[in-house]
Design an enzyme around this catalytic site. Structure first.
Site, mmCIF file in Angstrom:
data_model
loop_
_atom_site.group_PDB
_atom_site.id
_atom_site.type_symbol
_atom_site.label_atom_id
_atom_site.label_comp_id
_atom_site.label_asym_id
_atom_site.label_seq_id
_atom_site.Cartn_x
_atom_site.Cartn_y
_atom_site.Cartn_z
ATOM 1 N N THR A 95 4.321 16.098 -1.974
ATOM 2 C CA THR A 95 3.523 17.085 -2.699
ATOM 3 C C THR A 95 4.014 18.486 -2.323
ATOM 4 O O THR A 95 4.282 18.754 -1.145
ATOM 5 C CB THR A 95 2.033 16.919 -2.325
ATOM 6 O OG1 THR A 95 1.664 15.566 -2.578
ATOM 7 C CG2 THR A 95 1.152 17.849 -3.132
ATOM 8 N N GLU A 162 10.565 1.909 -7.394
ATOM 9 C CA GLU A 162 10.380 0.865 -6.381
ATOM 10 C C GLU A 162 8.889 0.581 -6.208
ATOM 11 O O GLU A 162 8.092 1.490 -6.087
ATOM 12 C CB GLU A 162 10.994 1.335 -5.052
ATOM 13 C CG GLU A 162 10.949 0.294 -3.966
ATOM 14 C CD GLU A 162 11.421 -1.059 -4.461
ATOM 15 O OE1 GLU A 162 12.581 -1.158 -4.886
ATOM 16 O OE2 GLU A 162 10.629 -2.019 -4.452
ATOM 17 N N LYS A 217 5.447 3.935 -12.978
ATOM 18 C CA LYS A 217 5.357 3.940 -11.507
ATOM 19 C C LYS A 217 4.132 4.732 -11.049
ATOM 20 O O LYS A 217 3.356 4.274 -10.201
ATOM 21 C CB LYS A 217 6.648 4.531 -10.922
ATOM 22 C CG LYS A 217 6.633 4.734 -9.434
ATOM 23 C CD LYS A 217 6.470 3.435 -8.663
ATOM 24 C CE LYS A 217 5.931 3.676 -7.287
ATOM 25 N NZ LYS A 217 5.717 2.476 -6.508
ATOM 26 N N CYS A 273 2.247 7.408 -0.579
ATOM 27 C CA CYS A 273 2.365 7.314 -2.047
ATOM 28 C C CYS A 273 1.083 7.608 -2.823
ATOM 29 O O CYS A 273 1.099 8.417 -3.753
ATOM 30 C CB CYS A 273 2.868 5.930 -2.428
ATOM 31 S SG CYS A 273 4.552 5.655 -1.867
ATOM 32 N N LYS A 336 -1.630 1.460 7.660
ATOM 33 C CA LYS A 336 -2.001 0.060 7.445
ATOM 34 C C LYS A 336 -1.274 -0.748 8.507
ATOM 35 O O LYS A 336 -0.421 -0.200 9.218
ATOM 36 C CB LYS A 336 -1.645 -0.405 6.029
ATOM 37 C CG LYS A 336 -0.149 -0.383 5.740
ATOM 38 C CD LYS A 336 0.192 -0.680 4.286
ATOM 39 C CE LYS A 336 0.115 -2.159 3.963
ATOM 40 N NZ LYS A 336 0.870 -2.500 2.726
HETATM 41 P P1 NAD Z 1 11.354 8.934 3.484
HETATM 42 O O1 NAD Z 1 10.910 10.289 3.816
HETATM 43 O O2 NAD Z 1 11.052 7.791 4.396
HETATM 44 O O3 NAD Z 1 12.938 8.931 3.258
HETATM 45 C C1 NAD Z 1 13.620 9.876 2.489
HETATM 46 C C2 NAD Z 1 14.942 10.220 3.168
HETATM 47 O O4 NAD Z 1 15.717 11.050 2.306
HETATM 48 C C3 NAD Z 1 14.787 10.991 4.479
HETATM 49 O O5 NAD Z 1 15.408 10.264 5.525
HETATM 50 C C4 NAD Z 1 15.496 12.324 4.214
HETATM 51 O O6 NAD Z 1 16.190 12.824 5.352
HETATM 52 C C5 NAD Z 1 16.458 11.950 3.117
HETATM 53 N N1 NAD Z 1 16.910 13.091 2.301
HETATM 54 C C6 NAD Z 1 16.132 14.048 1.727
HETATM 55 N N2 NAD Z 1 16.902 14.883 1.018
HETATM 56 C C7 NAD Z 1 18.174 14.463 1.141
HETATM 57 C C8 NAD Z 1 19.413 14.913 0.620
HETATM 58 N N3 NAD Z 1 19.471 15.967 -0.194
HETATM 59 N N4 NAD Z 1 20.538 14.250 0.962
HETATM 60 C C9 NAD Z 1 20.466 13.169 1.767
HETATM 61 N N5 NAD Z 1 19.323 12.686 2.278
HETATM 62 C C10 NAD Z 1 18.197 13.330 1.963
HETATM 63 O O7 NAD Z 1 10.769 8.621 2.022
HETATM 64 P P2 NAD Z 1 10.424 7.184 1.428
HETATM 65 O O8 NAD Z 1 9.095 6.729 1.894
HETATM 66 O O9 NAD Z 1 11.605 6.293 1.590
HETATM 67 O O10 NAD Z 1 10.251 7.542 -0.115
HETATM 68 C C11 NAD Z 1 11.366 7.850 -0.928
HETATM 69 C C12 NAD Z 1 10.909 7.871 -2.368
HETATM 70 O O11 NAD Z 1 10.484 6.560 -2.761
HETATM 71 C C13 NAD Z 1 9.723 8.790 -2.668
HETATM 72 O O12 NAD Z 1 9.896 9.348 -3.940
HETATM 73 C C14 NAD Z 1 8.533 7.851 -2.671
HETATM 74 O O13 NAD Z 1 7.500 8.307 -3.484
HETATM 75 C C15 NAD Z 1 9.143 6.595 -3.249
HETATM 76 N N6 NAD Z 1 8.481 5.347 -2.844
HETATM 77 C C16 NAD Z 1 8.067 5.164 -1.567
HETATM 78 C C17 NAD Z 1 7.481 3.959 -1.188
HETATM 79 C C18 NAD Z 1 7.002 3.726 0.215
HETATM 80 O O14 NAD Z 1 6.334 2.730 0.430
HETATM 81 N N7 NAD Z 1 7.303 4.575 1.172
HETATM 82 C C19 NAD Z 1 7.337 2.928 -2.125
HETATM 83 C C20 NAD Z 1 7.794 3.146 -3.419
HETATM 84 C C21 NAD Z 1 8.373 4.361 -3.778
HETATM 85 C C1 UDX Z 2 1.670 1.416 -2.300
HETATM 86 C C2 UDX Z 2 1.790 0.405 -3.453
HETATM 87 O O1 UDX Z 2 1.048 -0.773 -3.120
HETATM 88 C C3 UDX Z 2 3.246 0.050 -3.692
HETATM 89 O O2 UDX Z 2 3.361 -0.806 -4.823
HETATM 90 C C4 UDX Z 2 4.027 1.325 -3.942
HETATM 91 O O3 UDX Z 2 5.392 1.025 -4.137
HETATM 92 C C5 UDX Z 2 3.861 2.290 -2.787
HETATM 93 O O4 UDX Z 2 2.457 2.558 -2.576
HETATM 94 P P1 UDX Z 2 1.737 1.266 0.338
HETATM 95 O O5 UDX Z 2 1.116 2.598 0.272
HETATM 96 O O6 UDX Z 2 2.943 1.071 1.164
HETATM 97 O O7 UDX Z 2 2.139 0.775 -1.142
HETATM 98 O O8 UDX Z 2 0.651 0.180 0.844
HETATM 99 P P2 UDX Z 2 -0.632 -0.473 0.154
HETATM 100 O O9 UDX Z 2 -0.670 -1.886 0.569
HETATM 101 O O10 UDX Z 2 -0.688 -0.217 -1.290
HETATM 102 O O11 UDX Z 2 -1.831 0.269 0.882
HETATM 103 C C6 UDX Z 2 -2.129 1.636 0.641
HETATM 104 C C7 UDX Z 2 -3.388 2.023 1.372
HETATM 105 O O12 UDX Z 2 -4.526 1.415 0.762
HETATM 106 C C8 UDX Z 2 -3.422 1.591 2.833
HETATM 107 O O13 UDX Z 2 -4.000 2.596 3.628
HETATM 108 C C9 UDX Z 2 -4.292 0.366 2.815
HETATM 109 O O14 UDX Z 2 -4.931 0.132 4.045
HETATM 110 C C10 UDX Z 2 -5.289 0.736 1.735
HETATM 111 N N1 UDX Z 2 -5.923 -0.439 1.100
HETATM 112 C C11 UDX Z 2 -5.160 -1.310 0.385
HETATM 113 C C12 UDX Z 2 -7.277 -0.632 1.226
HETATM 114 O O15 UDX Z 2 -7.968 0.151 1.860
HETATM 115 N N2 UDX Z 2 -7.853 -1.727 0.621
HETATM 116 C C13 UDX Z 2 -7.131 -2.619 -0.103
HETATM 117 O O16 UDX Z 2 -7.721 -3.578 -0.622
HETATM 118 C C14 UDX Z 2 -5.741 -2.410 -0.219
#
Ligand code: NAD
Ligand code: UDX
Length: 459
Positions: A95, A162, A217, A273, A336
């Protein structure tokens, strides 16, 4: 068009596990993950597999098998981009904390930096894939930058969001509910689909236009978060009426149109997320003047903030309206179970409220490092407390719970169920309170041991 050599930009919670599973399932592909953070790359390359940057069940085993064979971690971003035919952008899209859209819109500066870098160094045709979660229409920004570059290279932009959830990332990647690919170039869509078909049935691969993929997404996360806020809103009503949220969830979720999953009442959702993507959705709706739509989704966040706040308020109220110098044991810091990620964890906000009441916190989490906990609290504003004297982090749960007045269960780690609750009770101040924000200990008969047990959603 055939994908043979992949470069993934961003070695975080998405890039790391996603590419590790891809490498395992597609030994014929060569995959390099790059990151701007050299320490992170060093940690991914380290022999200490217990301390990889991302903790996920099963991930270390996969890394051990594929690293150095067809999966590589590197800081040489330019070279890795040049060598690859396909680029995944998996950088963070947090954000915005400044300027227009502050506190609401997604900050696309990291995505844009990647795209400019790709435009600058590419010498031959590339498929460029949005893996990061981004606002709908971002692909047009990406295409504009790529098309206006001097390189005259052919670029095909795809959206491939993803859906993994942390804590179950490997499982979700190995057996996803669906894979979503949005794009304009059929050739590129087919090339990416072929990669996934190495282990995912073709009927699970959904193809759409770019904008549907990008928007889906955000909407998927909004729907999931909405379910949690819905059940959490009802949890408060259960507590007021003597109903039990687990029984209500079971009765409601047994309707096959509603379904039983994702109905666990909690101290609120966290993670990197849900909040970010909801804020982004609300911002987008407002930018199209769709205020009723924006207000509707904003309510999901309002309930979530209310849930965290009312949990902290309950603790204050039950402890006779004063926490000053009282010790509270905090069990769990991750957002979590089965992850070391603490982004937006409810534990941070509940702890902040307790600290502002002058409580002393004794914290234990099995996977989160001490430094992370301090950094999380330091990052907050409106602190009316001293972290050095009011916060202590322990490596042993029994030490963390020694002589505390109350315990707050804030993450649903399975191992908390196996603790010796009789021993913990003996070593606590009396009356000994437990505030269970995860409904983790409902079958432990803690009242019989002497505890005053408060559980979110009613007993
Ligand atoms: P993260 O912060 O764990 O990883 C992102 C990485 O990108 C960092 O290591 C950072 O150093 C690197 N980075 C940033 N700018 C860069 C650049 N210009 N060149 C090279 N490296 C660079 O983030 P994340 O949790 O992996 O999320 C990545 C994306 O995926 C986000 O858009 C997020 O919304 C999405 N997403 C996350 C999840 C999740 O569960 N975390 C699930 C689905 C989608
Ligand atoms: C979420 C989405 O599930 C995933 O598909 C997307 O790609 C990324 O965002 P994540 O945030 O990693 O994944 O975990 P998730 O299992 O969704 O839990 C999110 C939060 O909701 C956690 O704090 C979890 O404890 C809470 N939660 C989840 C509840 O409080 N109750 C539930 O029944 C499920």
């Amino acid at each position: 068009m055939e994908i043979k050599h992949i470069c993934c930009i961003g070695a975080g919670y998405v890039g790391g596990p996603t590419m590790a599973v891809l490498a395992q399932k597609c030994p014929h592909l060569r995959i390099t993950i790059v990151d701007a953070n050299p320490e992170k790359i060093q940690a991914w390359n380290s022999d200490d597999l217990q301390n990889l940057p991302v903790f996920e069940p099963g991930l270390a085993d996969i890394i051990q098998k594929v690293r150095g064979k067809n999966l590589f971690f590197s800081t040489d971003i330019d070279k890795s981009i040049q060598e690859a035919d396909t680029l995944f952008i998996s950088v963070n899209t947090p954000t915005k904390t400044y300027g227009k859209g502050k506190g609401m819109a997604a900050d696309l500066k990291f995505v844009e930096l990647c795209v400019r870098k790709i435009a600058e160094v590419s010498k031959d045709r590339k498929i460029v894939i949005e893996k990061s979660t981004i606002p709908v229409k971002t692909a047009s920004l990406i295409k504009t930058i790529l098309e206006q570059s001097d390189s005259k290279v052919e670029f095909h932009v795809l959206s491939n969001p993803e859906f993994l959830a942390e804590g179950t990332a490997v499982e979700n990647l190995v057996n996803p509910d669906r894979v979503l690919i949005g794009g304009e170039s059929m050739e590129a869509i087919e090339a990416l689909s072929k990669v996934y078909e190495n282990w995912i049935p073709k009927e699970k691969i959904i193809t759409t236009n770019l904008w549907s993929s990008e928007l889906s997404k955000l909407v998927a996360n909004a729907f999931l978060a909405q379910r949690v806020s819905s059940i959490n809103a009802i949890s408060e009503l259960c507590e007021a009426t003597g109903a039990n949220i687990a029984e209500v969830a079971k009765a409601v979720g047994s309707d096959s149109r509603i379904g039983p999953k994702f109905l666990n009442a909690s101290v609120g959702f966290g993670g990197s997320c849900f909040q970010k993507d909801l804020l982004n959705l609300v911002y987008i709706a407002r930018s199209y003047n769709l205020d009723a739509v924006a207000d509707y989704w904003e309510q999901v966040l309002i309930i979530n903030n209310h849930q965290k706040k009312r949990f902290a308020d309950q603790i204050v109220k039950k402890l006779y309206n004063t926490l000053a110098d009282k010790k509270i044991g905090v069990l769990g810091w991750a957002f979590k179970k089965d992850t070391n990620d603490t982004r937006e964890s409810p534990a941070i906000y509940v702890s902040h409220d307790l600290l502002n009441e002058q409580a002393v916190l004794q914290i234990f989490d099995p996977k989160v490092k001490k430094q992370r906990i301090y950094e999380d609290l330091e990052s907050l504003t409106d602190k009316d407390y001293d972290l050095n004297t009011q916060v202590q982090v322990f490596q042993d749960p029994y030490e963390a719970l020694h002589e505390v007045h109350a315990i707050a269960v804030l993450t649903e780690w399975e191992e908390f169920k196996e603790l010796d609750w009789e021993k913990i009770y003996k070593n606590m101040r009396k009356p000994a309170f437990i505030f269970d924000g995860r409904r983790l200990l409902t079958d432990k008969n803690l009242q019989d041991l002497g505890f005053k047990y408060y559980v979110i959603g009613g007993e």
